[in-house]
Design a protein around this motif. Structure first.
Motif, mmCIF file in Angstrom:
data_model
loop_
_atom_site.group_PDB
_atom_site.id
_atom_site.type_symbol
_atom_site.label_atom_id
_atom_site.label_comp_id
_atom_site.label_asym_id
_atom_site.label_seq_id
_atom_site.Cartn_x
_atom_site.Cartn_y
_atom_site.Cartn_z
ATOM 1 N N GLY A 304 46.118 34.802 33.021
ATOM 2 C CA GLY A 304 45.854 35.960 33.803
ATOM 3 C C GLY A 304 44.857 35.703 35.051
ATOM 4 N N LYS A 305 43.724 34.902 34.321
ATOM 5 C CA LYS A 305 42.443 34.714 35.039
ATOM 6 C C LYS A 305 42.842 33.746 36.362
ATOM 7 C CE LYS A 305 37.836 33.108 35.050
ATOM 8 N NZ LYS A 305 36.796 32.874 34.380
ATOM 9 N N ILE A 306 43.657 32.679 35.788
ATOM 10 C CA ILE A 306 44.063 31.690 36.752
ATOM 11 C C ILE A 306 44.966 32.182 38.050
ATOM 12 C CG2 ILE A 306 45.080 29.424 36.924
ATOM 13 C CD1 ILE A 306 43.835 28.761 34.310
ATOM 14 N N GLN A 307 45.912 32.771 37.319
ATOM 15 C CA GLN A 307 47.049 33.652 38.201
ATOM 16 C C GLN A 307 46.338 34.365 39.203
ATOM 17 O OE1 GLN A 307 49.759 35.621 35.622
ATOM 18 N NE2 GLN A 307 51.211 33.917 35.339
ATOM 19 N N GLY A 308 45.363 35.170 39.058
ATOM 20 C CA GLY A 308 44.391 35.783 39.768
ATOM 21 C C GLY A 308 43.829 34.987 40.985
ATOM 22 N N GLU A 309 43.385 34.180 40.468
ATOM 23 C CA GLU A 309 42.740 33.006 41.437
ATOM 24 C C GLU A 309 43.586 32.396 42.273
ATOM 25 O OE1 GLU A 309 40.500 30.362 39.172
ATOM 26 O OE2 GLU A 309 38.833 31.908 38.282
ATOM 27 N N VAL A 310 44.770 32.139 41.626
ATOM 28 C CA VAL A 310 45.606 31.320 42.422
ATOM 29 C C VAL A 310 46.092 32.218 43.679
ATOM 30 C CG1 VAL A 310 48.231 30.476 42.670
ATOM 31 C CG2 VAL A 310 46.345 29.830 40.875
ATOM 32 N N ASN A 311 46.483 33.478 43.535
ATOM 33 C CA ASN A 311 46.867 34.645 44.144
ATOM 34 C C ASN A 311 45.829 34.725 45.439
ATOM 35 O OD1 ASN A 311 49.270 35.054 42.917
ATOM 36 N ND2 ASN A 311 48.595 36.798 41.772
ATOM 37 N N SER A 312 44.517 34.750 45.169
ATOM 38 C CA SER A 312 43.362 35.047 45.976
ATOM 39 C C SER A 312 43.386 33.807 47.013
ATOM 40 C CB SER A 312 42.005 35.089 45.154
ATOM 41 O OG SER A 312 41.045 35.215 46.096
ATOM 42 N N GLU A 313 43.679 32.572 46.183
ATOM 43 C CA GLU A 313 43.276 31.186 47.210
ATOM 44 C C GLU A 313 44.710 31.211 48.188
ATOM 45 O OE1 GLU A 313 41.296 28.915 47.362
ATOM 46 O OE2 GLU A 313 39.868 29.817 45.904
ATOM 47 N N GLU A 314 45.680 31.609 47.698
ATOM 48 C CA GLU A 314 47.021 31.569 48.411
ATOM 49 C C GLU A 314 46.775 32.759 49.728
ATOM 50 O OE1 GLU A 314 50.180 32.582 45.927
ATOM 51 O OE2 GLU A 314 50.800 30.607 45.572
ATOM 52 N N ARG A 315 46.293 33.542 49.546
ATOM 53 C CA ARG A 315 46.105 34.823 50.736
ATOM 54 C C ARG A 315 44.955 34.263 51.544
ATOM 55 N NH1 ARG A 315 46.927 38.630 46.453
ATOM 56 N NH2 ARG A 315 44.594 38.622 45.632
#
Length: 502
Positions: A304-315
């Motif tokens: 979940g933590k990595i998914q949040g970071e991935v979403n942030s980096e994609e934005r």
């Protein structure tokens, strides 16, 4: 008696202060040749504002100052002071006694005083004109001037008569007005020239003002929209957190109750004297399932933590690409602008001495071509360093997420294997009718319900991790908006919310 006294100090032959009092209607100044009789008469002309040094028998102002002698050094200035009795108000000033004083310095500087207050020559001339005393000098007949009056032409006699009638003040005012009008015309011409000079600058400044007004409007719009966006995001985060808390709290309570019930069932099984191989296998199986669940929870949190970071980096990556694709956000370095300016100056310098119109037009075309080429080259430039770094970071996070997902698959495989063993063992125990198996049945029921509760909690934990990532993005966007629009946007919390929104 109007004239009361005259005082001379440093004027021509009068080195020391000399005072002449006039107490009778007719006064005479007598003395041998060279004693200074004419200097006394000239002192009157001097103090009353005479500007012709030649008429005072001198070439410059310094000639009127005591130049020194055998017994006394030269003076630095000449002072003449005359006192009038003004009880009859023949001078237009509200004092019973009028003192007019004139001082001349060796550098030619003159000072005028009326009753000790420094005034201008204009003030002295206007004051004397009210008493019909003017520049023609008809009231003072100096040595050798009797013939000048008798031989005066029509123009000079007219000036004397006008002085005596007091008309000179009006002529002086007329001349002063004409001088002011001439000065005003000159000022108007200068203003017109200045207006033409600054007209291009005004047009440029007008465009700048329009840009600033547009920027101000855009900033106001940005502030309003930012407030609305931040308010909606804040409400969404608060509502989501509240819903997750409402779902998580009862599940946590139920999980605790099941753990207590499971603990009692374990004690029953452990304390039973009829412990057999299935019971030991059941206890070991339950311990393994608990351990594998903990491992799964840990990896789910990481995922979940990595998914949040991935979403942030994609934005961030998407936003950076939009900035690079927009010409409005292109950045031109000061060095490039200076290089362009130097190139234009070099081209322009070649036309300074040229009068050929065709050559000048060619130079202007070259300048336009140079500027267009500069703009085109800068439009085509792209600085992808930041995008590359973001893509590297995004790739690294995706690799980490792949590793964690691989671990989760392995854990889920082991969990499924243990669950299958659990189901098989449960079927075997359900076939047994022995009452000693009641605790084991309770254990299976509790474990089944606990699996369901734990699964729901894991799902909620993933939602919590996702919400944390959203909240981090919200805080970062809030900081960016503060940089762009100022701290005013922090007032979004005071916005009211209705049924239809903000």
């Amino acid at each position: 008696m109007l004239l009361k006294s005259i005082e001379l100090s440093g004027f021509k032959s009068f080195q020391k202060k000399s005072l002449f009092n006039f107490s009778s209607p007719i006064s005479s100044v007598v003395g041998p040749n060279g004693s200074g009789k004419s200097n006394v008469a000239e002192a009157f002309r001097f103090v009353l504002g005479e500007q012709s040094i030649k008429s005072l028998r001198g070439k410059k102002g310094e000639d009127l100052i005591w130049n020194g002698g055998a017994d006394a050094p030269r003076s630095n200035m000449a002072i003449v002071k005359v006192v009038f009795d003004n009880t009859s108000k023949f001078l237009n000033i509200d004092f019973p006694e009028i003192t007019i004083e004139r001082i001349v310095h060796r550098d030619g500087e003159n000072e005028y005083l009326i009753n000790g207050s420094q005034v201008r020559l204009k003030d002295v001339v206007e004051l004397l004109a009210t008493a019909h005393i003017g520049a023609s000098g008809h009231h003072i007949i100096s040595q050798g001037e009797a013939d000048r009056i008798l031989n005066a032409n029509m123009k000079e006699r007219r000036e004397m008569i006008e002085d005596a009638l007091g008309l000179k003040i009006y002529q002086y005012k007329r001349q002063e007005s004409e001088r002011k009008l001439k000065k005003t015309v000159e000022n108007i011409e200068q203003v017109e020239a200045l207006r033409k000079e600054i007209a291009p600058h005004l047009r440029f400044l007008k465009k700048q003002v329009e840009k600033l007004e547009k920027a101000s409007q855009l900033k106001e719009s940005l502030i309003t929209l930012s407030k609305e966006y931040l308010k909606r995001e804040s409400l969404y985060i608060s509502a989501s957190r509240k819903i997750l808390n409402q779902k998580t709290t009862p599940l946590e309570v139920r999980k605790k109750e099941l753990e207590e019930e499971l603990s009692r069932a374990k004690k029953t099984l452990e304390g039973s004297k009829q412990k057999d191989e299935k019971r030991d296998k059941l206890i070991n199986l339950e311990a393994n399932i608990q351990k594998i669940r903990k491992d799964k929870d840990f990896e789910l949190q990481n995922l979940g933590k990595i998914q949040g970071e991935v979403n942030s980096e994609e934005r961030l990556n998407k936003r950076q690409r939009e900035i690079l694709s927009s010409n409005e956000h292109k950045i031109v370095t000061l060095g490039d602008v200076e290089e362009l300016s130097n190139n234009i100056e070099n081209i322009v310098s070649s036309t300074e001495k040229s009068t050929d119109t065709l050559f000048i037009k060619k130079i202007l075309k070259d300048i336009v071509f140079l500027i267009r080429g500069f703009i085109k080259s800068k439009k085509e430039e792209t600085n992808t360093d930041q995008v590359i770094e973001l893509e590297k970071s995004l790739s690294r996070l995706k690799d980490e997420m792949g590793v964690v997902e691989g671990k989760l698959k392995q854990i889920e495989k082991e969990e499924n294997n243990l669950q299958n063993q659990y189901i098989e063992l449960r079927k075997e125990i359900e076939k047994e009718k022995d009452s000693n198996r009641d605790a084991e049945k309770t254990l299976f029921r509790v474990m089944s319900e606990e699996n369901k509760v734990v699964g729901e909690l894991n799902t909620l934990k993933s939602e919590v991790n996702r919400l944390k990532a959203v909240e981090e993005d919200f805080n970062r966007e809030k900081e960016e908006n503060i940089v762009l629009a100022g701290k005013e946007i922090l007032e979004y919390e005071s916005l009211s919310v209705g049924r239809d929104g903000l």
